[in-house]
Design a protein around this motif. Structure first.
Motif, short mmCIF file in Angstrom:
data_model
loop_
_atom_site.label_atom_id
_atom_site.label_comp_id
_atom_site.label_asym_id
_atom_site.label_seq_id
_atom_site.Cartn_x
_atom_site.Cartn_y
_atom_site.Cartn_z
N PHE A 1 0.85 -1.19 0.00
CA PHE A 1 0.00 0.00 0.00
C PHE A 1 0.89 1.24 0.00
CE2 PHE A 1 -2.67 -3.33 1.62
CZ PHE A 1 -3.91 -3.06 1.09
N LEU A 2 0.47 2.26 -0.75
CA LEU A 2 1.22 3.51 -0.82
C LEU A 2 0.34 4.66 -0.40
CD1 LEU A 2 2.42 1.71 -3.57
CD2 LEU A 2 4.14 3.45 -3.05
N GLY B 1 7.29 5.52 0.22
CA GLY B 1 6.40 5.39 1.37
C GLY B 1 5.55 4.15 1.36
N GLY B 2 5.97 3.11 0.67
CA GLY B 2 5.19 1.89 0.59
C GLY B 2 5.15 1.13 1.91
N VAL B 3 4.03 0.48 2.15
CA VAL B 3 3.82 -0.33 3.35
C VAL B 3 3.44 -1.74 2.90
CG1 VAL B 3 2.36 -0.70 5.37
CG2 VAL B 3 3.12 1.61 4.78
N SER B 4 4.13 -2.72 3.42
CA SER B 4 3.79 -4.11 3.11
C SER B 4 3.78 -4.91 4.41
CB SER B 4 4.77 -4.68 2.08
OG SER B 4 6.10 -4.57 2.54
N TYR C 1 -4.20 -2.11 10.75
CA TYR C 1 -2.76 -2.16 10.49
C TYR C 1 -2.32 -0.97 9.64
CZ TYR C 1 1.59 -3.75 8.27
OH TYR C 1 2.86 -3.84 7.78
N LEU C 2 -3.05 -0.71 8.56
CA LEU C 2 -2.67 0.37 7.66
C LEU C 2 -2.82 1.75 8.32
CD1 LEU C 2 -4.24 -0.94 4.33
CD2 LEU C 2 -1.84 -0.99 5.02
N LEU D 1 -1.32 5.46 6.99
CA LEU D 1 -1.96 5.62 5.68
C LEU D 1 -3.40 6.09 5.85
CD1 LEU D 1 -0.64 2.52 3.71
CD2 LEU D 1 0.25 4.85 3.78
N SER D 2 -3.78 7.09 5.06
CA SER D 2 -5.10 7.71 5.17
C SER D 2 -6.06 7.12 4.15
CB SER D 2 -4.97 9.22 4.94
OG SER D 2 -4.63 9.47 3.58
#
Length: 585
Positions: free
Chosen positions: A326-327, A416-419, A377-378, A383-384
């Protein structure tokens, strides 16, 4: 039903796949070994196992989560289900065949009412309205099931002798009106390629596999897998669509980044035309004038019918993984895609959902507990609501995949990616359900929620503007009726030059079938008009058919249309092959 089973299950009298030549060592492989290795999936899905008025296998359904349906209705309002007619009701409307008696007596031709009904429509939205409302308008007068190139050649000669219209039929998965017979004075013969579904030859040295053009996706891969190979073409219609259909409509698969589009896979083959047989050589490259292979791709049954096709295959990969990240926003996600493809990171798939689609996928593709876990989690990672979901895949040997993942994760981190494990859960969900989305259409239909899609491709510098124009056009298309349309978009195929845009939209069923079709027509016109602007194509992967034909001139220009028309007429001077498809008459 017994007549259908007899027609579809009957194997060719001389099945060419029973002696597959393996050219590297001159050994013969009996077809029985293919069937055994593929666990019974080496032949096409029998048509009686598919829905007559919807998508796919009659034994498969896709549920819609309660929170997913609630999300859609929060955009479009309360819904009411449309009625659906029964198969028996529609069968009573099938008229007597107009085929000459001499043709109805051929072993390859059926005039059975249910066979004709099941080959009258595809999977476009107007097709669904017709199938559920019962107004099919026109049925083919007969359906032929050829077993060889010679059979197809004979059928086209008979069509000329008896003055018939001919419609080629692959898997019947068209969403753009490719296979629908039209009103007219001439009888219509649909030529279904379902019996030509076998691997005929496999050249290990050149990695070229020759198939019957009527082979559906699962049968292609099952037969190749028995020899350690893969084609790798996975359109969402993969379950039922065919090699010949992919080539005729210039299809693109979900992993085209790694395997290529169908034009990179198609090496050559046999095209039966009203003027004779065109054999397209499978050279690796040629500078000998215009490329006939390229010219015949995308002709959508107007020039002739592919009977055998030569496909470039490759060994089965050691490893294949699908993951999700997710970005923070669309701009970050788009930049990751552009840099990844332009830096040649060896991924096999890249797919980016915009914020609205991301929210929809989180609702529709998860259980309530999964949705809460991923959302929490996100949110904790900062993350918005503007977050976007990026699905990606690697395919190859483990060392190659490890390097590609390392390079790509570095790129993700820079933007800024989230995994992580919870994010990758979405990758697993996507992989398991990648061919099930078409089933969702039937489930939503039962709730009065209408859904359809359209797609395009454009250069990177036009992506944002084009997506905004498309969605704005669709969302406001029913304003005159006070209706809201929910729309979201993703990038599903990336190129160094640009990318595809694929939009899904939902709207409410109207009071009846005709009014609902009218709503769709407004949306379709708005969507198509937003693409006819000189910077985007009218179709990236669905083809033209009848639905997109009115908008093709805006892309090709008057001279381009005339050149295409002249080429098609040279193969079909009597213009009896699928008239009205691709080029508007």
């Amino acid at each position: 039903m017994s007549k259908i089973k007899a027609l579809i299950r009957k194997r060719p009298k001389s099945d060419p796949s029973k002696a597959i030549s393996v050219n590297s060592d001159n050994q013969n492989t009996n077809n029985a070994s293919i069937d055994a290795a593929s666990k019974g999936h080496a032949v096409n899905t029998p048509i009686e196992q598919t829905r007559w008025n919807g998508w796919g296998n009659i034994n498969i359904n896709k549920k819609v989560s309660a929170h997913g349906a609630k999300l859609i209705k929060s955009h479009i309002g309360k819904t009411k289900k449309l009625s659906s007619v029964s198969l028996q009701q529609v069968l009573k409307t099938v008229p007597k065949s107009r085929l000459p008696v001499a043709m109805t007596e051929l072993d390859t031709v059926s005039v059975d009412n249910e066979v004709r009904l099941r080959h009258a429509r595809g999977q476009s939205f107007p097709d669904w309205i017709a199938m559920h409302g019962g107004d099919f308008e026109v049925f083919p007068d007969g359906v032929a099931f050829p077993e060889s190139t010679a059979d197809v050649e004979s059928l086209l000669k008979l069509a000329s002798e008896h003055d018939l219209i001919v419609i080629p039929f692959g898997g019947g998965t068209s969403v753009a009106g490719h296979i629908n017979p039209q009103k007219g004075s001439l009888p219509v013969l649909t030529i279904a390629m379902s019996k030509m579904d076998q691997l005929i030859d496999l050249d290990n040295d050149s990695q070229i596999a020759t198939f019957g053009a009527g082979t559906q996706g699962p049968a292609v891969e099952a037969q190749l897998d028995a020899h350690g190979y893969r084609l790798g073409h996975y359109p969402q219609s993969w379950e039922l669509s065919t090699l010949g259909g992919w080539i005729a409509a210039r299809s693109s698969g979900q992993q085209s980044l790694g395997y290529g589009r169908i034009e990179q896979m198609f090496a050559g083959g046999t095209l039966v035309t009203p003027q004779g047989i065109l054999n397209i050589a499978d050279f690796p490259a040629s500078a000998a004038g215009p490329d006939l292979r390229e010219m015949m791709m995308g002709t959508e049954g107007r020039a002739g019918i592919f009977t055998t096709v030569k496909m470039r295959v490759q060994p089965q990969p050691e490893e294949e993984l699908f993951k999700v990240a997710f970005l923070p926003n669309w701009a970050a996600g788009k930049e990751v895609l552009r840099q990844a493809v332009q830096k040649n990171i060896q991924l096999s798939m890249l797919r980016l959902s915009n914020a609205v689609e991301t929210d929809a996928h989180l609702h529709l593709g998860t259980t309530p507990s999964q949705f809460m876990a991923i959302s929490t989690y996100l949110k904790a990672r900062g993350l918005s609501s503007k977050k976007v979901m990026l699905t990606y895949g690697v395919t190859g040997d483990k060392a190659q995949n490890k390097l590609a993942l390392t390079q790509f994760k570095k790129l993700l981190k820079q933007h800024g990616g989230v995994s992580g494990k919870l994010a990758n859960l979405m990758g697993t969900i996507w992989a398991h359900g990648r061919f099930k989305f078409p089933y969702l259409r039937g489930t939503l239909w039962e709730k009065g929620i209408m859904v359809d899609t359209f797609e395009t491709a454009t250069n990177w510098n036009h992506i944002d503007e084009q997506m905004q124009q498309m969605q704005q056009a669709v969302q406001t298309s029913l304003a005159d009726e006070g209706e809201n349309v929910m729309a979201f978009t993703h990038i599903s195929h990336v190129y160094k030059q640009g990318a595809s845009l694929y939009t899904t939209y939902f709207f409410r069923a109207a009071k009846d079938h005709a009014s609902t079709l009218s709503r769709w027509q407004k949306i379709k016109h708005a969507a198509s008009s937003s693409l006819a602007n000189g910077t985007a194509t009218i179709s990236h992967q669905h083809g033209v058919g009848r639905d997109h034909a009115p908008y093709l001139a805006a892309e090709k220009g008057a001279l381009g249309i005339q050149v295409t028309r002249d080429m098609l007429k040279s193969f079909d001077p009597e213009q009896r092959m699928n008239p009205g498809v691709l080029i508007k008459e």
